[in-house]
Enzyme design. Structure first.
Site, short mmCIF file in Angstrom:
data_model
loop_
_atom_site.label_atom_id
_atom_site.label_comp_id
_atom_site.label_asym_id
_atom_site.label_seq_id
_atom_site.Cartn_x
_atom_site.Cartn_y
_atom_site.Cartn_z
N MET A 1 -12.34 4.27 -0.16
CA MET A 1 -12.96 4.51 1.15
C MET A 1 -13.74 5.81 1.04
O MET A 1 -13.40 6.83 1.64
CB MET A 1 -11.87 4.58 2.23
N ASP B 1 -6.44 -6.36 4.65
CA ASP B 1 -5.82 -5.04 4.66
C ASP B 1 -5.76 -4.49 6.09
O ASP B 1 -6.79 -4.27 6.71
CB ASP B 1 -6.67 -4.12 3.78
N HIS C 1 -1.38 -1.32 -4.19
CA HIS C 1 -2.62 -1.00 -3.47
C HIS C 1 -2.69 0.52 -3.28
O HIS C 1 -1.78 1.14 -2.74
CB HIS C 1 -2.63 -1.73 -2.13
N SER D 1 0.84 -1.19 0.00
CA SER D 1 0.00 0.00 0.00
C SER D 1 0.88 1.24 0.00
O SER D 1 1.68 1.46 0.92
CB SER D 1 -0.89 0.02 1.25
N HIS E 1 -8.60 0.94 -3.68
CA HIS E 1 -9.48 0.75 -2.52
C HIS E 1 -10.17 2.07 -2.22
O HIS E 1 -9.55 3.00 -1.72
CB HIS E 1 -8.60 0.27 -1.36
N SER F 1 2.77 -0.01 6.18
CA SER F 1 3.90 0.38 7.02
C SER F 1 4.93 -0.74 7.16
O SER F 1 6.13 -0.46 7.24
CB SER F 1 3.41 0.86 8.39
N PHE G 1 -6.29 4.88 8.39
CA PHE G 1 -4.89 5.14 8.75
C PHE G 1 -4.04 3.88 8.57
O PHE G 1 -4.53 2.77 8.78
CB PHE G 1 -4.79 5.59 10.22
N GLY G 2 -2.78 4.12 8.22
CA GLY G 2 -1.82 3.02 8.24
C GLY G 2 -1.28 2.83 9.65
O GLY G 2 -1.52 3.65 10.54
N GLY G 3 -0.58 1.74 9.85
CA GLY G 3 0.16 1.53 11.09
C GLY G 3 -0.66 1.16 12.30
O GLY G 3 -0.21 1.32 13.43
N MET H 1 -11.22 -5.79 5.95
CA MET H 1 -10.40 -4.86 6.74
C MET H 1 -10.04 -5.54 8.06
O MET H 1 -10.92 -6.02 8.78
CB MET H 1 -11.17 -3.57 7.05
N MET I 1 -9.25 8.05 0.25
CA MET I 1 -10.06 8.41 1.43
C MET I 1 -10.70 9.78 1.21
O MET I 1 -10.04 10.69 0.71
CB MET I 1 -9.17 8.48 2.67
N ASP J 1 -4.95 3.58 -1.80
CA ASP J 1 -6.00 3.87 -0.81
C ASP J 1 -6.58 5.27 -0.99
O ASP J 1 -5.89 6.26 -0.72
CB ASP J 1 -5.40 3.77 0.60
C1 DX5 Z 1 -6.13 1.71 5.82
C2 DX5 Z 1 -5.73 1.31 4.42
C3 DX5 Z 1 -4.60 0.36 4.35
C4 DX5 Z 1 -3.32 0.83 4.97
C5 DX5 Z 1 -2.71 -0.36 5.65
O1 DX5 Z 1 -7.33 2.37 5.79
O2 DX5 Z 1 -6.82 0.72 3.73
O3 DX5 Z 1 -4.38 -0.11 3.03
O4 DX5 Z 1 -2.40 1.36 4.06
O5 DX5 Z 1 -1.65 0.07 6.40
P1 DX5 Z 1 -0.82 -0.90 7.33
O6 DX5 Z 1 -0.31 -2.04 6.48
O7 DX5 Z 1 0.27 0.00 7.82
O8 DX5 Z 1 -1.73 -1.36 8.42
ZN ZN Z 2 -6.45 -0.29 1.70
#
Ligand code: DX5
Ligand code: ZN
Length: 216
Positions: free
Chosen positions: A68, A175, A33, A8, A66, A198, A143-145, A137, A37, A35
């Site tokens: 969102m 994901d 990937h 991602s 993806h 991440s 958010f990542g991480g 999900m 938002m 994302d």
């Molecule tokens: C979150 C995203 C993910 C995100 C995952 O809303 O859909 O794709 O990048 O991040 P990690 O792998 O850091 O959890």
């Molecule tokens: Zn995603």
């Protein structure tokens, strides 16, 4: 069973995005990937169509988009034209999910539905035969991480059974919070595609991490 990896780029270096796309091109990754938002469906804003157009100019891997975003129907065609190979919409964000899926497929684009952590897999019973992929999900989107939600393993097993029972080749993508430990268990539970943000881009050697995920 197919075992694919989709880094991602939400966790990529946005000051040097081209470098990270080329890194993915060189790697064993299967998809990129992407994302999107909207700040309404999820409490964050990322990037959209103009960025996808630029990524598409240099990407050598299919773009796994993806969305969102709420009521995505009017944005499906622009995302297809910008280069999306797979489009995922959220179950929770579509009023007429069947129509949205048909709309995506009418462009020859692969169609996928995403379920938030609280949304039961059973709700896909009457649409699963139409889908090329389901995205589960394993964190709350935005958010990542974030930390992996362990109930996801059960959902993967339920979905694997639902897909196998109808003899479909629909893929299961997961994901959020993916690393070697969670990724291995997800593949064992029947997942096909691991999204990792991440874990890949915060590491010193993203290509090696991608390769490691492929070999789990
Ligand atoms: C979150 C995203 C993910 C995100 C995952 O809303 O859909 O794709 O990048 O991040 P990690 O792998 O850091 O959890
Ligand atoms: Zn995603």
């Amino acid at each position: 069973m197919k075992r694919l990896v989709a880094p991602s780029i939400l966790s990529a270096d946005f000051n040097n995005l081209g470098n990270d796309i080329e890194l993915i091109n060189r790697s064993e990754a299967d998809y990129i990937h992407f994302d999107v938002m909207d700040g309404v469906f999820v409490p964050n804003i990322s990037f959209g169509i103009p960025v996808l157009q630029q990524v598409n100019k240099i990407a050598l891997k299919p773009l796994d988009v993806h969305l969102m975003i709420v009521d995505p129907d009017h944005l499906i065609e622009p995302f297809v034209k910008a280069g999306a190979s797979i489009i995922t919409v959220h179950y929770e964000a579509c009023k007429h999910l069947h129509r949205t899926i048909q709309h995506i497929k009418s462009f020859g684009t692969r169609a996928s539905v995403c379920l938030n952590p609280h949304t039961p897999v059973e709700l896909l019973q009457d649409i699963i035969h139409e889908l090329d992929m389901v995205l589960l999900m394993s964190v709350n989107p935005g958010f990542g991480g974030q930390e992996f939600i362990h109930n996801t393993y059960k959902k993967v097993r339920q979905l694997r059974k639902m897909i196998d029972d109808i003899g479909s080749d629909c893929l299961i993508e997961v994901d959020g919070g993916v690393n070697y430990e969670t990724g291995k268990k997800l593949f064992e539970a029947g997942a096909n595609v691991l999204v990792a943000g991440s874990f890949v881009f915060k590491s010193k050697d993203p290509e090696a991490i991608i390769s490691g995920l492929k070999q789990l």
